[in-house]
Write a protein that holds these residues in place. Sequence first.
Motif, PDB file in Angstrom:
ATOM      1  N   SER A 147       0.832  -1.202   0.000  1.00  0.00           N
ATOM      2  CA  SER A 147       0.000   0.000   0.000  1.00  0.00           C
ATOM      3  C   SER A 147       0.866   1.252   0.000  1.00  0.00           C
ATOM      4  O   SER A 147       1.907   1.307   0.664  1.00  0.00           O
ATOM      5  CB  SER A 147      -0.918   0.006   1.226  1.00  0.00           C
ATOM      6  OG  SER A 147      -1.863  -1.038   1.135  1.00  0.00           O
ATOM      7  N   TRP A 148       0.435   2.259  -0.736  1.00  0.00           N
ATOM      8  CA  TRP A 148       1.080   3.555  -0.731  1.00  0.00           C
ATOM      9  C   TRP A 148       0.430   4.405   0.354  1.00  0.00           C
ATOM     10  O   TRP A 148      -0.711   4.181   0.750  1.00  0.00           O
ATOM     11  CB  TRP A 148       0.946   4.233  -2.095  1.00  0.00           C
ATOM     12  CG  TRP A 148       1.750   3.562  -3.172  1.00  0.00           C
ATOM     13  CD1 TRP A 148       1.515   2.330  -3.709  1.00  0.00           C
ATOM     14  CD2 TRP A 148       2.922   4.060  -3.810  1.00  0.00           C
ATOM     15  NE1 TRP A 148       2.478   2.036  -4.657  1.00  0.00           N
ATOM     16  CE2 TRP A 148       3.347   3.087  -4.745  1.00  0.00           C
ATOM     17  CE3 TRP A 148       3.652   5.244  -3.707  1.00  0.00           C
ATOM     18  CZ2 TRP A 148       4.470   3.253  -5.543  1.00  0.00           C
ATOM     19  CZ3 TRP A 148       4.760   5.412  -4.521  1.00  0.00           C
ATOM     20  CH2 TRP A 148       5.171   4.427  -5.421  1.00  0.00           C
ATOM     21  N   VAL A 149       1.181   5.396   0.832  1.00  0.00           N
ATOM     22  CA  VAL A 149       0.684   6.263   1.898  1.00  0.00           C
ATOM     23  C   VAL A 149       0.831   7.713   1.458  1.00  0.00           C
ATOM     24  O   VAL A 149       1.556   8.026   0.513  1.00  0.00           O
ATOM     25  CB  VAL A 149       1.453   6.029   3.220  1.00  0.00           C
ATOM     26  CG1 VAL A 149       1.253   4.596   3.702  1.00  0.00           C
ATOM     27  CG2 VAL A 149       2.944   6.332   3.048  1.00  0.00           C
ATOM     28  N   SER A 150       0.140   8.590   2.170  1.00  0.00           N
ATOM     29  CA  SER A 150       0.244  10.012   1.845  1.00  0.00           C
ATOM     30  C   SER A 150       1.612  10.539   2.266  1.00  0.00           C
ATOM     31  O   SER A 150       2.253  10.008   3.185  1.00  0.00           O
ATOM     32  CB  SER A 150      -0.868  10.794   2.541  1.00  0.00           C
ATOM     33  OG  SER A 150      -0.784  10.623   3.943  1.00  0.00           O
ATOM     34  N   ALA A 151       2.064  11.591   1.578  1.00  0.00           N
ATOM     35  CA  ALA A 151       3.359  12.205   1.890  1.00  0.00           C
ATOM     36  C   ALA A 151       3.173  13.356   2.894  1.00  0.00           C
ATOM     37  O   ALA A 151       2.108  13.984   2.917  1.00  0.00           O
ATOM     38  CB  ALA A 151       3.990  12.740   0.614  1.00  0.00           C
TER      39      ALA A 151
END
Length: 469
Positions: free
Chosen positions: A77-81
């Motif tokens: 999963s990608w996450v917010s920066a």
Amino acid sequence: MKYFFYILIFFLFSCTSDEFSEEEYIDINYEAGEENLVSGLSVEAFTAEKAFGRSIPGLSNLELAFFGIGNAMFEQSWVSAPATTTSRDGLGPIFNARACATCHSNDGRGTPILENGAVSEGFLIRLSSGNDLISGPIGIANYGGQLQDNSNLGMAKEATINVHFETITGSYSDGEGYEIRKPTYTIVNENYGSLNNPKQSPRVGPQVIGLGFIDALSEASILANEDINDIDGDGISGKANYVWNVRASKSTIGKFGWKANQPTLEQQVAGAFNGDMGLTSSLFPDENCPHGVDCSKLNNGNNVNETVEVPDTQMSRIMVYQAAISVPKRRDFKTLDVLEGKQLFNDLACVICHVNNFTTGNDYSLLKQLENIIIRPYSDFLLHDMGDELADNRADFLADRNEWRTQPLWGLGLIEEVNKHTFLLHDGRARNIEEAILWHGGEAENAKNNFKNLSKEKREQLLKFLNSL
């Protein structure tokens, strides 16, 4: 050439199982190697949830390493920066999924929305206000070309999707009844202004096996089956979609997507990163920014000395992963019922659109192993009129409201093992293969009606053949 092919099919399969012993029938009708859907690059089939995730044999050590890295990128999963996970941040600010695997679980299919307000697990709605034959669908003011039903913390998602199912009943010629369900999707709780009745097209993420082989097909091989004006008079046309190729900066033939609206595997992957997850790449460097938000003032996931969130190095790894996923061998391919079903598949003319004989091109630089390979995708990768009941009322380049790309059938019988469901068609409305056939219309209306006229035994044989793919 097409006429000769059907004459050949007639003579090869005109015998019936009643005239021979079971063993004789199998010997006559089994075609050596037909279980290998991508020739010698097929992988052994095993019935498990990871059946779709195996690479073609013969990858080099470097390619295997890239395959592993690409697989990890696909699953995680990608996450917010900003985030400490510097190579996995940049998600959003609005999006549909946090990972590729959300829409293609275990490299398989997504799940349709089955109840109001449910979180998407591989389902989305495309939006447009019109269509340009060269540049494609024209996005909706404030919303663009795809509804994002999820968002980062502190940012409003675009809207919520509700669904209502209408039950439609019918019966076969032998009197047996059936039910299919017609979904109607409603967009509610719009957070960036009223959508005001846009053109919309629901889509479910398809399985991602064999994509490299499709990418390696030449335009000429696809056009060989095109018959736009139905010159041969068989009631089936087949039309190539020509779509904007960002890398080539011109229109080229569409190979991927439910309406063949993506020309290459690279553009398909980069487009999904951008449209589904809000991630920028060199092909699509602009943020998918919500209306009224200045995304230049938001944190992005660019690493030091990089200008996009998925740099070319990362793209190259996931491209190897996507291109190198093989296709499992068929199961139960040498049984009487499956071979009878294969004959029915030909007799009902399903094979005209679900073509089982292509050879890949000789200039596929991404993976040279995929060049000059005989494949059996059971698709012609062309657009066909599938009737009003499946129409989405949304044009997509040359594809009109009724037209859909013939979907490859390889891996069809393993979807239940991989994804624990059997939802099929572009929006997942069909709950199994039988319902998917019953939704066919337009150019496939005759094939569907001939299926309905079969005896129960013959219908089940056809379904066994399809489940063997």
